[in-house]
Scaffold this active site. Structure first.
Site, PDB file in Angstrom:
ATOM      1  N   ASP A 142       0.815  -1.221   0.000  1.00 42.51           N
ATOM      2  CA  ASP A 142       0.000   0.000   0.000  1.00 42.51           C
ATOM      3  C   ASP A 142       0.851   1.275   0.000  1.00 42.51           C
ATOM      4  O   ASP A 142       0.354   2.340  -0.356  1.00 42.51           O
ATOM      5  CB  ASP A 142      -0.916   0.034   1.236  1.00 42.51           C
ATOM      6  N   MET A 184      -5.492  -2.681  -5.145  1.00 43.53           N
ATOM      7  CA  MET A 184      -5.524  -2.636  -3.681  1.00 43.53           C
ATOM      8  C   MET A 184      -4.890  -1.321  -3.223  1.00 43.53           C
ATOM      9  O   MET A 184      -4.629  -0.440  -4.045  1.00 43.53           O
ATOM     10  CB  MET A 184      -4.770  -3.828  -3.104  1.00 43.53           C
ATOM     11  N   GLY A 185      -4.625  -1.186  -1.934  1.00 40.58           N
ATOM     12  CA  GLY A 185      -3.948   0.007  -1.442  1.00 40.58           C
ATOM     13  C   GLY A 185      -4.651   0.704  -0.291  1.00 40.58           C
ATOM     14  O   GLY A 185      -4.202   1.744   0.176  1.00 40.58           O
ATOM     15  N   ARG A 261     -15.567  -3.532 -19.076  1.00 42.27           N
ATOM     16  CA  ARG A 261     -15.630  -4.664 -18.140  1.00 42.27           C
ATOM     17  C   ARG A 261     -14.789  -4.294 -16.919  1.00 42.27           C
ATOM     18  O   ARG A 261     -13.919  -3.421 -17.007  1.00 42.27           O
ATOM     19  CB  ARG A 261     -15.031  -5.933 -18.743  1.00 42.27           C
TER      20      ARG A 261
HETATM   21  O1  F6P Z   1      -2.679  -3.911   3.370  1.00 45.42           O
HETATM   22  C1  F6P Z   1      -2.437  -4.792   2.331  1.00 45.42           C
HETATM   23  C2  F6P Z   1      -3.733  -5.210   1.651  1.00 45.42           C
HETATM   24  O2  F6P Z   1      -3.390  -6.063   0.574  1.00 45.42           O
HETATM   25  C3  F6P Z   1      -4.615  -4.070   1.174  1.00 45.42           C
HETATM   26  O3  F6P Z   1      -4.156  -3.472   0.007  1.00 45.42           O
HETATM   27  C4  F6P Z   1      -5.939  -4.771   1.050  1.00 45.42           C
HETATM   28  O4  F6P Z   1      -7.021  -3.872   1.212  1.00 45.42           O
HETATM   29  C5  F6P Z   1      -5.910  -5.739   2.190  1.00 45.42           C
HETATM   30  O5  F6P Z   1      -4.550  -5.927   2.549  1.00 45.42           O
HETATM   31  C6  F6P Z   1      -6.528  -7.073   1.890  1.00 45.42           C
HETATM   32  O6  F6P Z   1      -6.542  -7.802   3.070  1.00 45.42           O
HETATM   33  P1  F6P Z   1      -6.945  -9.335   3.140  1.00 45.42           P
HETATM   34  O7  F6P Z   1      -5.790 -10.120   2.627  1.00 45.42           O
HETATM   35  O8  F6P Z   1      -7.190  -9.559   4.569  1.00 45.42           O
HETATM   36  O9  F6P Z   1      -8.145  -9.509   2.270  1.00 45.42           O
END
Ligand code: F6P
Length: 360
Positions: A142, A184-185, A261
């Site tokens: 992140d 993600m992030g 999509r």
């Molecule tokens: O903090 C790292 C991260 O990959 C985030 O980017 C994401 O929101 C979260 O963890 C996902 O968490 P999990 O693996 O618990 O679904």
């Protein structure tokens, strides 16, 4: 001979094994013994500490650059874990066991490779580590940890997301359609911004920068291809809408007649062989952590600042950035690094004609 421990906590990312491997290498050179704690803090609250002696036979070089954590990150889903303790209001008991168990390990120092949740927790409960030196190494895809220009795992996540976009771009072209890719992030747009640029996105939406959906539509209609990528960070929101951000944006684009999509690379962003720049950072941060131990530092984090590796106090890390509630741990306030309006990548992306929201 010093006895040092190493553990990985929080979400995994690529580069963790590289750090562990380099800690083993550097400690061997100093004639120190290294112990790995299995399953992070969860590995310390069982009947006896779950800890193993580490050397290059246990973690050989051919396994140093693969994703995941050789030491694992926690017993998620099982009884003896931190999440369960939080849910059942047994955090104090968990912390008591943690302190007792750490005392049994007789470690002189502990290297914690963690994200901002782990750092904030370690600082909040710093008494747990008062009998040893605590050195943190920042890792997360992140890039939301203040006071460091880079975190372990970020560059590999950018590479993963870039490959994902490269592949999608070809099928996008074949079908004259757009792909809304959700990165993600959490609440930090660094990953979406960086991989959006390297993945050739025509628009990038991140949580820190307001965007206007009509302007996005206008922009997509104005670009000279009828296909491409719109990168959206998982942390964005659209007033009056719920659900996954990519789905929200996709629906709006469809309503405006833009064929599209959605695509969700999900945890592939945390996978993949560690890229060279992460391997280098892993070595430098491992080296800095070992030097910090030799210099009797404690409660510090290794950090990359202006191309130099330094150590900064964990207290200053947790009091910098934007204070937010941790999404997983009740009552925990974490400090988040954010992408500012004057971020050089953001400014350059804007100058390149990528829609990055309403910057004025
Ligand atoms: O903090 C790292 C991260 O990959 C985030 O980017 C994401 O929101 C979260 O963890 C996902 O968490 P999990 O693996 O618990 O679904």
């Amino acid at each position: 001979m010093k006895k040092i421990g190493v553990m990985t906590t929080g979400g995994d990312c690529s580069g963790l094994n590289s750090v562990i491997y380099r800690i083993i290498c550097g400690a061997e050179k100093r004639n120190w013994a290294v112990y790995g704690i299995l399953d992070g803090t969860d590995g310390l609250v069982g009947s006896s500490p779950n800890i193993i002696r580490l050397d290059k036979n246990v973690l050989p070089p051919e396994q140093a650059f693969i994703a995941g954590s050789f030491l694992r990150n926690g017993n998620v889903g099982q009884n003896n874990n931190f999440e369960k303790a939080v849910q059942t209001n047994k955090v104090q008991e968990f912390d008591r066991k943690l302190k007792k168990s750490l005392a049994q390990t007789n470690l002189d120092a502990l290297i914690l490779i963690g994200g901002n949740g782990s750092l904030s927790l370690a600082w909040k409960n710093r008494g747990i580590y008062s009998d040893m030196q605590l050195i943190c190494i920042p890792k997360t895809i992140d890039m939301d940890i203040p006071l460091t220009d880079k975190t372990i795992g970020f560059d590999t996540a950018v590479a993963q997301l870039t490959h994902f976009c490269d592949d999608l771009m070809l099928t996008a072209r074949s079908h004259h359609r757009w792909f809304v890719v959700q990165s993600m992030g959490r609440n930090c747009g660094a990953l979406a911004l960086t991989a959006g640029i390297t993945g050739g996105a025509s628009a990038i939406l991140i949580p820190e920068i307001k965007f206007d959906i009509d302007k996005l539509v206008k922009h997509i209609k104005s670009v000279d291809t009828d296909y491409g990528i719109i990168m959206v960070s998982e942390g964005i929101s659209l007033r009056g809408h719920s659900g996954r951000p990519a789905d929200m944006i996709s629906r709006k684009l469809t309503a405006a007649g833009i064929v599209n999509r959605t695509a969700f690379p999900e945890h592939m962003q945390r996978a993949g062989n560690t890229v060279p720049s992460d391997r280098l950072l892993a070595m430098q941060m491992a080296d800095a952590a070992l030097s910090a131990i030799a210099n009797n530092e404690t409660y510090v984090m290794t950090a990359l600042q202006n191309d130099e590796i330094v150590t900064v106090g964990i207290d200053s890390v947790v009091s910098s950035g934007r204070a937010e509630k941790d999404p997983n741990i009740q009552n925990l306030i974490i400090s988040n690094a954010t992408v500012d309006y004057d971020n050089p990548l953001l400014v350059a992306a804007n100058n390149m004609g990528i829609y990055i929201g309403e910057t004025k």
